[in-house]
Design a protein around this motif. Structure first.
Motif, PDB file in Angstrom:
ATOM      1  N   GLY A  48       4.222 -48.654 110.963  1.00 50.30           N
ATOM      2  CA  GLY A  48       3.134 -49.508 111.396  1.00 50.30           C
ATOM      3  C   GLY A  48       3.247 -49.865 112.860  1.00 50.30           C
ATOM      4  N   ILE A  49       2.457 -50.865 113.269  1.00 51.03           N
ATOM      5  CA  ILE A  49       2.424 -51.242 114.670  1.00 51.03           C
ATOM      6  C   ILE A  49       2.100 -52.730 114.784  1.00 51.03           C
ATOM      7  CG2 ILE A  49      -0.040 -50.812 115.028  1.00 51.03           C
ATOM      8  CD1 ILE A  49       0.618 -49.496 117.665  1.00 51.03           C
ATOM      9  N   THR A  64      -5.293 -41.124 113.910  1.00 49.31           N
ATOM     10  CA  THR A  64      -4.464 -41.784 112.906  1.00 49.31           C
ATOM     11  C   THR A  64      -5.002 -43.160 112.572  1.00 49.31           C
ATOM     12  OG1 THR A  64      -2.180 -42.367 112.321  1.00 49.31           O
ATOM     13  CG2 THR A  64      -2.883 -42.860 114.565  1.00 49.31           C
ATOM     14  N   ASN A  65      -4.644 -43.611 111.395  1.00 49.48           N
ATOM     15  CA  ASN A  65      -4.962 -44.952 110.927  1.00 49.48           C
ATOM     16  C   ASN A  65      -3.622 -45.663 110.739  1.00 49.48           C
ATOM     17  OD1 ASN A  65      -5.293 -46.988 108.601  1.00 49.48           O
ATOM     18  ND2 ASN A  65      -7.422 -46.556 109.144  1.00 49.48           N
ATOM     19  N   VAL A  66      -3.306 -46.591 111.642  1.00 51.30           N
ATOM     20  CA  VAL A  66      -1.971 -47.180 111.692  1.00 51.30           C
ATOM     21  C   VAL A  66      -1.940 -48.529 110.989  1.00 51.30           C
ATOM     22  CG1 VAL A  66      -0.043 -47.794 113.200  1.00 51.30           C
ATOM     23  CG2 VAL A  66      -1.705 -46.084 113.955  1.00 51.30           C
ATOM     24  N   PRO A  67      -0.991 -48.746 110.082  1.00 52.05           N
ATOM     25  CA  PRO A  67      -0.873 -50.049 109.426  1.00 52.05           C
ATOM     26  C   PRO A  67      -0.624 -51.164 110.437  1.00 52.05           C
ATOM     27  CG  PRO A  67       0.475 -48.396 108.311  1.00 52.05           C
ATOM     28  CD  PRO A  67       0.012 -47.782 109.589  1.00 52.05           C
ATOM     29  N   VAL A  68      -1.366 -52.257 110.309  1.00 49.50           N
ATOM     30  CA  VAL A  68      -1.167 -53.416 111.186  1.00 49.50           C
ATOM     31  C   VAL A  68      -1.115 -54.731 110.407  1.00 49.50           C
ATOM     32  CG1 VAL A  68      -2.196 -52.343 113.220  1.00 49.50           C
ATOM     33  CG2 VAL A  68      -3.647 -53.607 111.644  1.00 49.50           C
ATOM     34  N   SER A  69      -1.725 -54.778 109.237  1.00 50.02           N
ATOM     35  CA  SER A  69      -1.854 -56.034 108.492  1.00 50.02           C
ATOM     36  C   SER A  69      -0.738 -56.262 107.491  1.00 50.02           C
ATOM     37  CB  SER A  69      -3.204 -56.064 107.747  1.00 50.02           C
ATOM     38  OG  SER A  69      -4.278 -55.916 108.652  1.00 50.02           O
ATOM     39  N   GLU A  70      -0.122 -55.190 107.013  1.00 45.76           N
ATOM     40  CA  GLU A  70       0.891 -55.305 105.979  1.00 45.76           C
ATOM     41  C   GLU A  70       2.168 -55.938 106.528  1.00 45.76           C
ATOM     42  OE1 GLU A  70      -2.266 -53.131 104.686  1.00 45.76           O
ATOM     43  OE2 GLU A  70      -1.064 -52.573 106.406  1.00 45.76           O
ATOM     44  N   ALA A  71       2.952 -56.516 105.629  1.00 40.32           N
ATOM     45  CA  ALA A  71       4.161 -57.241 106.041  1.00 40.32           C
ATOM     46  C   ALA A  71       5.121 -56.358 106.825  1.00 40.32           C
ATOM     47  CB  ALA A  71       4.848 -57.827 104.807  1.00 40.32           C
ATOM     48  N   ALA A  84       4.545 -53.939 108.782  1.00 38.90           N
ATOM     49  CA  ALA A  84       4.066 -53.653 110.137  1.00 38.90           C
ATOM     50  C   ALA A  84       4.420 -54.777 111.104  1.00 38.90           C
ATOM     51  CB  ALA A  84       2.560 -53.419 110.122  1.00 38.90           C
ATOM     52  N   LYS A  85       4.560 -55.981 110.582  1.00 39.17           N
ATOM     53  CA  LYS A  85       4.902 -57.118 111.446  1.00 39.17           C
ATOM     54  C   LYS A  85       6.327 -57.029 111.985  1.00 39.17           C
ATOM     55  CE  LYS A  85       1.596 -60.315 109.313  1.00 39.17           C
ATOM     56  NZ  LYS A  85       0.752 -59.227 108.845  1.00 39.17           N
ATOM     57  N   GLU A  86       7.130 -56.157 111.379  1.00 37.68           N
ATOM     58  CA  GLU A  86       8.502 -55.941 111.841  1.00 37.68           C
ATOM     59  C   GLU A  86       8.640 -54.607 112.565  1.00 37.68           C
ATOM     60  OE1 GLU A  86      10.620 -58.398 111.459  1.00 37.68           O
ATOM     61  OE2 GLU A  86       9.100 -59.535 110.340  1.00 37.68           O
ATOM     62  N   SER A  87       7.538 -53.978 112.885  1.00 34.55           N
ATOM     63  CA  SER A  87       7.568 -52.645 113.483  1.00 34.55           C
ATOM     64  C   SER A  87       8.210 -52.653 114.869  1.00 34.55           C
ATOM     65  CB  SER A  87       6.143 -52.094 113.603  1.00 34.55           C
ATOM     66  OG  SER A  87       6.138 -50.866 114.305  1.00 34.55           O
ATOM     67  N   PRO A  88       8.957 -51.596 115.197  1.00 31.40           N
ATOM     68  CA  PRO A  88       9.488 -51.475 116.560  1.00 31.40           C
ATOM     69  C   PRO A  88       8.411 -51.040 117.557  1.00 31.40           C
ATOM     70  CG  PRO A  88      10.086 -49.546 115.279  1.00 31.40           C
ATOM     71  CD  PRO A  88       9.431 -50.505 114.318  1.00 31.40           C
ATOM     72  N   TYR A  89       7.231 -50.640 117.029  1.00 32.24           N
ATOM     73  CA  TYR A  89       6.125 -50.240 117.885  1.00 32.24           C
ATOM     74  C   TYR A  89       5.246 -51.446 118.205  1.00 32.24           C
ATOM     75  CZ  TYR A  89       6.963 -45.254 116.984  1.00 32.24           C
ATOM     76  OH  TYR A  89       7.511 -43.994 116.909  1.00 32.24           O
ATOM     77  N   ILE A  90       4.804 -51.518 119.440  1.00 32.00           N
ATOM     78  CA  ILE A  90       3.851 -52.557 119.831  1.00 32.00           C
ATOM     79  C   ILE A  90       2.803 -51.933 120.736  1.00 32.00           C
ATOM     80  CG2 ILE A  90       5.273 -53.303 121.790  1.00 32.00           C
ATOM     81  CD1 ILE A  90       4.187 -56.170 121.236  1.00 32.00           C
ATOM     82  N   ILE A  98      -1.797 -54.815 100.943  1.00 36.09           N
ATOM     83  CA  ILE A  98      -1.835 -56.223 100.564  1.00 36.09           C
ATOM     84  C   ILE A  98      -2.657 -56.399  99.283  1.00 36.09           C
ATOM     85  CG2 ILE A  98      -2.642 -58.516 101.259  1.00 36.09           C
ATOM     86  CD1 ILE A  98      -2.158 -57.631 104.168  1.00 36.09           C
ATOM     87  N   GLY A  99      -2.120 -57.147  98.333  1.00 40.31           N
ATOM     88  CA  GLY A  99      -2.831 -57.459  97.112  1.00 40.31           C
ATOM     89  C   GLY A  99      -2.621 -56.483  95.978  1.00 40.31           C
ATOM     90  N   THR A 100      -1.981 -55.351  96.252  1.00 36.50           N
ATOM     91  CA  THR A 100      -1.759 -54.361  95.205  1.00 36.50           C
ATOM     92  C   THR A 100      -0.473 -54.660  94.443  1.00 36.50           C
ATOM     93  OG1 THR A 100      -0.519 -52.868  96.661  1.00 36.50           O
ATOM     94  CG2 THR A 100      -2.921 -52.606  96.601  1.00 36.50           C
ATOM     95  N   ASP A 101      -0.293 -53.977  93.330  1.00 36.86           N
ATOM     96  CA  ASP A 101       0.922 -54.144  92.531  1.00 36.86           C
ATOM     97  C   ASP A 101       2.166 -53.699  93.292  1.00 36.86           C
ATOM     98  OD1 ASP A 101      -0.347 -55.068  90.088  1.00 36.86           O
ATOM     99  OD2 ASP A 101      -1.139 -53.044  89.901  1.00 36.86           O
ATOM    100  N   TYR A 102       1.996 -52.793  94.236  1.00 31.15           N
ATOM    101  CA  TYR A 102       3.122 -52.279  95.010  1.00 31.15           C
ATOM    102  C   TYR A 102       3.161 -52.869  96.422  1.00 31.15           C
ATOM    103  CZ  TYR A 102       4.489 -48.673  91.615  1.00 31.15           C
ATOM    104  OH  TYR A 102       4.965 -48.011  90.506  1.00 31.15           O
ATOM    105  N   ALA A 103       2.560 -54.024  96.607  1.00 27.88           N
ATOM    106  CA  ALA A 103       2.508 -54.636  97.942  1.00 27.88           C
ATOM    107  C   ALA A 103       3.891 -54.923  98.507  1.00 27.88           C
ATOM    108  CB  ALA A 103       1.691 -55.930  97.898  1.00 27.88           C
ATOM    109  N   ASP A 104       4.867 -55.169  97.645  1.00 23.27           N
ATOM    110  CA  ASP A 104       6.212 -55.519  98.104  1.00 23.27           C
ATOM    111  C   ASP A 104       7.181 -54.338  98.091  1.00 23.27           C
ATOM    112  OD1 ASP A 104       5.471 -58.194  98.494  1.00 23.27           O
ATOM    113  OD2 ASP A 104       5.837 -58.668  96.383  1.00 23.27           O
ATOM    114  N   VAL A 105       6.673 -53.167  97.726  1.00 19.18           N
ATOM    115  CA  VAL A 105       7.524 -51.973  97.760  1.00 19.18           C
ATOM    116  C   VAL A 105       7.631 -51.497  99.207  1.00 19.18           C
ATOM    117  CG1 VAL A 105       7.761 -49.577  96.998  1.00 19.18           C
ATOM    118  CG2 VAL A 105       6.857 -51.305  95.424  1.00 19.18           C
ATOM    119  N   PRO A 106       8.828 -51.253  99.709  1.00 18.81           N
ATOM    120  CA  PRO A 106       8.957 -50.843 101.119  1.00 18.81           C
ATOM    121  C   PRO A 106       8.346 -49.473 101.369  1.00 18.81           C
ATOM    122  CG  PRO A 106      11.066 -50.658  99.992  1.00 18.81           C
ATOM    123  CD  PRO A 106      10.147 -51.356  99.041  1.00 18.81           C
TER     124      PRO A 106
END
Length: 430
Positions: free
Chosen positions: A20-21, A58-65, A67-73, A322-330
């Protein structure tokens, strides 16, 4: 293989899927003409649409948890968007342009973006109501999927033929699309092909675009013969996981209603249609899987099987929405994904499959087989020449057909070009 993401755009695209980013406070995505970040589409992706070096979308993850720890900015400087990895400059990127029709409504008053949206450079439409796996008393939806969270929020759940055609014409005239893709969920009575056929007929007759569908496998496989005669260009079957136990666990509705074997039977049957009789329109069959929900070895076994029957694998990278059953799966690790996507490219080339033959289609949600070339050290000069010639033939036929329709509507706008790969400075390797 080149391991510096600034010298290998395919690796950069894959790494962004996995990590993510983060968006710097300087970013003004929508104000600068970029596309709004939506949950959509079809329950598999959400994120920021970007153009990477060498023409990769590309479609880059930004909202998921994660992505908030991504080394990309992503930072904005002087109106330009610059990608950094661990405080090191990687490259300039461009926002995928937001077309004017994104701000308009249909004649019936619906926002056009709730009928369909651009995914890369093609138009994606989730047709009809929400997948019935979501609306039963005991939900049996696929655990990674968010489509039941999208419909009615980012997507309209009822789209008439006229509304869809209005958006398609807008996307053709203003965005220059050459391909439209329809997606449906599971419906009792296997009505999904009945729902889509009127749309296919009208698009082929009035606009002439390439058209594809993603639906569950119909029990009557002869229906796909009819679709091919109708001019349909692509069928995709999303069985997601090749490991049978993980398939049952992750996709309980699909396992109950169809089973993995019916998906595989449909993939093999539809792939065989491409070898029957004269071809008046391009025909491609895809088997779709999600890398990161099973072992890399199992994903590569799926690629082996799909290519062996003459179909082209579509390989998504798992994204914990976010909101899915696998939202917390890395999310998966890039180093685990590289061998899968290298294998994807090599197997498609070894089997002589027609990857990359359709003109002006750039996909943001997945890595296309031809995009994975720089993940492999192998080269296929004869195969690449054949693909180049096939691409020219497809482009000529499509262009001739579209020209007949466009004479009364005017030419499409100029194409959007991707940024040039930035001059690498210090190393930024994965």
């Amino acid at each position: 293989m080149e391991t510096d993401v600034r010298k290998n755009p395919a690796l950069l695209k894959l790494d962004l899927y996995c990590k993510g980013i983060r968006l710097d406070d300087s970013c003004l995505v929508e104000e600068d003409g970029g596309r709004k970040i939506l949950r959509t589409r079809a329950g598999l992706g959400s994120g920021l649409e970007l153009l990477l070096p060498s023409g990769l979308w590309t479609n880059v993850p930004v909202s998921e948890a994660f992505a908030k720890e991504s080394p990309y900015i992503l930072k904005r400087s002087g109106g330009a968007y610059r990608l950094h990895l661990d405080d090191q400059f990687v490259c300039d990127v461009e926002l995928a342009p937001k077309p004017g029709w994104y701000e308009r409504k249909t004649a019936t008053g619906k926002p056009m973006t709730r009928i369909g949206t651009l995914q890369g450079t093609y138009l994606g439409i989730y047709q009809a109501k929400v997948c019935e796996y979501w609306v039963e008393k005991t939900k049996v939806n696929c655990k990674f999927c968010s489509v039941g969270l999208n419909l009615g929020i980012d997507d309209a759940d009822d789209k008439s033929l006229d509304e869809v055609m209005e958006v398609i014409w807008a996307a053709r005239r203003e965005s220059g699309i050459t391909y439209v893709d329809f997606n449906t969920g599971h419906y009792t009575g296997e009505t999904y092909l009945d729902i889509l056929e009127p749309f296919i007929r009208r698009i082929k007759k009035e606009v002439g675009l390439l058209v594809g569908i993603q639906t569950p496998p119909h029990h009557d496989l002869s229906r796909y013969d009819d679709l091919r005669k109708m001019g349909l260009n692509r069928v995709s079957f999303c069985f997601e996981i090749f490991d049978r136990e993980k398939f049952k666990e992750t996709c309980p509705g699909k396992d109950r209603e169809y089973g993995l074997d019916r998906y595989l039977e449909a993939v093999e049957y539809c792939a065989s249609l491409g070898r029957k009789g004269p071809i008046t329109e391009p025909w491609v069959t895809n088997g779709e899987i999600i890398a990161g929900l099973e072992s890399p070895e199992s994903s590569m076994a799926a690629i082996d099987w799909i290519t062996s029957v003459g179909a082209i694998p579509t390989v998504c990278v798992f994204r914990p929405l976010i909101g899915t059953d696998y939202a917390d799966v890395p999310p998966p690790k890039t180093e685990d994904m590289v061998p899968i996507f290298r294998h994807l490219y090599e197997k498609c080339m070894e089997h002589g499959l027609p990857v990359g033959a359709a003109p002006d289609i750039h996909v943001s949600l997945v890595m296309l087989p031809e995009e994975c070339k720089t993940l492999s050290d192998k080269r296929y000069p004869v195969g690449e020449l054949k693909l180049k010639l096939l691409g020219k033939a497809v482009r000529y036929g499509l262009g001739k057909r579209l020209k007949n329709r466009e004479q009364q509507f005017g030419p499409p706008p100029r194409k959007v070009t991707a940024p040039v790969l930035a001059d690498p400075g210090a190393s930024a390797s994965v």
